[in-house]
Write a protein that holds these residues in place. Structure first.
Motif, short mmCIF file in Angstrom:
data_model
loop_
_atom_site.label_atom_id
_atom_site.label_comp_id
_atom_site.label_asym_id
_atom_site.label_seq_id
_atom_site.Cartn_x
_atom_site.Cartn_y
_atom_site.Cartn_z
N VAL A 163 1.32 -1.07 -0.19
CA VAL A 163 0.15 -0.24 -0.20
C VAL A 163 1.03 1.86 -0.35
CG1 VAL A 163 -1.64 1.41 1.75
CG2 VAL A 163 -1.90 -1.06 1.28
N GLN A 164 1.80 1.95 0.60
CA GLN A 164 2.23 1.43 0.91
C GLN A 164 3.33 2.53 -0.62
OE1 GLN A 164 4.01 4.00 3.31
NE2 GLN A 164 4.17 5.82 1.91
N ARG A 165 3.71 1.41 -1.50
CA ARG A 165 4.56 1.76 -2.97
C ARG A 165 3.03 1.92 -3.54
NH1 ARG A 165 6.72 -4.11 -2.58
NH2 ARG A 165 9.12 -3.33 -1.30
N LEU A 166 2.59 2.14 -3.62
CA LEU A 166 1.42 2.02 -4.42
C LEU A 166 0.99 4.17 -3.49
CD1 LEU A 166 -0.99 1.69 -6.33
CD2 LEU A 166 -2.77 1.26 -4.51
N TYR A 167 0.79 4.00 -2.96
CA TYR A 167 0.93 5.37 -2.72
C TYR A 167 1.99 6.15 -2.76
CZ TYR A 167 0.92 10.28 0.20
OH TYR A 167 1.16 11.25 0.45
N ASN A 168 3.32 5.91 -3.25
CA ASN A 168 4.22 6.75 -3.24
C ASN A 168 3.99 6.55 -4.43
OD1 ASN A 168 5.57 6.71 -0.94
ND2 ASN A 168 6.71 5.10 -0.73
N GLY A 169 4.07 5.14 -5.45
CA GLY A 169 3.44 5.64 -7.27
C GLY A 169 2.49 6.99 -7.68
N TYR A 170 1.32 6.90 -6.63
CA TYR A 170 0.55 7.77 -6.87
C TYR A 170 0.67 9.28 -6.35
CZ TYR A 170 -3.22 4.21 -7.87
OH TYR A 170 -4.33 2.91 -8.22
N VAL A 171 1.79 9.14 -5.61
CA VAL A 171 1.71 10.58 -5.26
C VAL A 171 2.58 12.05 -5.95
CG1 VAL A 171 3.57 10.73 -3.66
CG2 VAL A 171 1.49 11.85 -2.90
N ARG A 172 3.10 10.86 -6.17
CA ARG A 172 4.50 11.61 -7.53
C ARG A 172 3.93 12.55 -8.10
NH1 ARG A 172 6.97 6.26 -9.64
NH2 ARG A 172 8.83 6.07 -7.46
N ASN A 173 2.77 13.11 -9.00
CA ASN A 173 1.86 13.83 -9.81
C ASN A 173 0.48 14.71 -8.95
OD1 ASN A 173 3.97 12.79 -12.04
ND2 ASN A 173 2.68 11.28 -12.32
N GLY A 174 0.59 14.14 -7.64
CA GLY A 174 -0.73 14.37 -7.20
C GLY A 174 -1.89 13.31 -6.71
N LEU A 175 -2.43 13.19 -5.96
CA LEU A 175 -3.28 12.49 -6.60
C LEU A 175 -5.09 12.66 -6.80
CD1 LEU A 175 -3.49 11.15 -2.79
CD2 LEU A 175 -2.31 10.08 -4.35
N THR A 176 -5.59 11.77 -7.55
CA THR A 176 -7.24 11.37 -8.55
C THR A 176 -7.39 11.07 -7.05
OG1 THR A 176 -6.99 10.05 -9.48
CG2 THR A 176 -5.93 12.23 -10.13
N ARG A 177 -8.89 11.60 -7.18
CA ARG A 177 -9.58 11.67 -6.35
C ARG A 177 -10.45 9.65 -7.00
NH1 ARG A 177 -14.97 15.69 -8.36
NH2 ARG A 177 -13.65 16.95 -6.65
N ALA A 178 -9.93 9.01 -7.72
CA ALA A 178 -10.02 7.59 -8.15
C ALA A 178 -8.56 7.07 -6.97
CB ALA A 178 -9.88 7.21 -9.58
N GLU A 179 -7.27 7.72 -7.34
CA GLU A 179 -6.36 6.97 -6.81
C GLU A 179 -6.83 7.03 -5.09
OE1 GLU A 179 -3.33 8.37 -10.31
OE2 GLU A 179 -3.52 9.58 -7.92
N VAL A 180 -7.02 8.06 -4.47
CA VAL A 180 -7.37 8.26 -3.51
C VAL A 180 -8.65 7.39 -2.67
CG1 VAL A 180 -9.09 9.81 -1.80
CG2 VAL A 180 -7.15 10.47 -2.51
N THR A 181 -9.92 7.02 -3.79
CA THR A 181 -10.33 5.54 -3.15
C THR A 181 -9.73 4.57 -3.45
OG1 THR A 181 -12.55 7.35 -4.36
CG2 THR A 181 -12.43 4.29 -4.11
N THR A 182 -8.77 3.53 -4.12
CA THR A 182 -8.18 2.92 -4.04
C THR A 182 -7.47 2.87 -3.02
OG1 THR A 182 -8.26 2.94 -6.50
CG2 THR A 182 -6.52 1.53 -5.43
N LEU A 183 -6.42 3.50 -2.63
CA LEU A 183 -5.88 4.10 -1.29
C LEU A 183 -6.52 3.57 -0.33
CD1 LEU A 183 -3.12 7.08 -1.98
CD2 LEU A 183 -2.67 4.32 -1.77
N GLN A 184 -7.66 4.27 0.24
CA GLN A 184 -8.40 3.98 0.77
C GLN A 184 -9.21 2.32 1.21
OE1 GLN A 184 -11.02 7.20 0.82
NE2 GLN A 184 -10.35 8.36 2.00
N ALA A 185 -9.58 2.09 0.05
CA ALA A 185 -9.63 0.51 -0.07
C ALA A 185 -9.15 -0.42 0.08
CB ALA A 185 -10.70 0.87 -1.72
N GLN A 186 -7.34 0.15 -0.39
CA GLN A 186 -6.46 -0.63 0.72
C GLN A 186 -5.96 -1.08 1.56
OE1 GLN A 186 -4.61 -3.00 -1.73
NE2 GLN A 186 -6.43 -2.83 -3.70
N VAL A 187 -6.39 -0.14 1.98
CA VAL A 187 -5.57 -0.21 3.62
C VAL A 187 -6.49 -0.09 4.14
CG1 VAL A 187 -6.11 2.11 5.53
CG2 VAL A 187 -4.42 2.35 3.58
#
Length: 113
Positions: A70-94
Motif C-alpha cells: 500500500v505504501q508503494r502504491l501511495y508513493n507511485g500515486y503521490v508523485r503527480n498528485g492524487l486524483t479522486r480515483a487514486e484516493v479511493t483505491t488507496l483507502q480501499a487498500q488500507v
C-alpha cells in the motif's frame, strides 16, 4: 469580423480555463497527509499486535508485506498528485489490510488466512 473576434475571445477564455479545471481534480495536500497517516497507523497497529502476541510472527510478516505494498502504491500515486480515483483505491487498500488485521487477531490459529 466582429463574430470572428468574439469567437477568438471565447476560445482563448476556454483555453485558459482548462488548466484551472484540471487542477481542481487534484486532491489537496491535507488528504495526502491523512492517507500517509493512515498507512503509518496501520503499520504501527501490526507491530503492536505482534508485540502483544495477538497475531503470530507469520501473520505479521504477511500483513506488513500488504502494508508495504500500500505504501508503494501511495508513493507511485503521490508523485503527480492524487486524483479522486487514486484516493479511493488507496483507502480501499488500507481498509482491506485493516480488516485482515482484525480477522487475524480473532482467529487464534497463528496462520495466515
Amino acid at each position: 469580423m466582429r463574430k470572428l473576434l468574439i469567437s477568438i475571445a471565447m476560445l482563448s477564455a476556454t483555453a485558459a480555463a482548462v488548466p484551472a479545471s484540471a487542477q481542481a481534480w487534484r486532491i489537496q495536500p491535507v488528504v495526502q497527509r491523512q492517507i500517509q497517516s493512515d498507512i503509518n497507523q496501520l503499520q504501527n497497529q501490526i507491530q503492536r499486535a505482534q508485540q502483544r502476541r495477538t497475531i503470530s510472527a507469520r501473520e505479521a510478516v504477511g500483513l506488513r508485506r500488504d502494508a508495504v505494498n500500500v505504501q508503494r502504491l501511495y508513493n507511485g500515486y503521490v508523485r503527480n498528485g492524487l486524483t479522486r480515483a487514486e484516493v479511493t483505491t488507496l483507502q480501499a487498500q488500507v481498509n482491506r489490510v485493516h480488516a485482515r488485521l482484525r480477522l487475524e487477531k480473532r482467529d487464534w490459529d497463528g496462520r495466515r488466512g
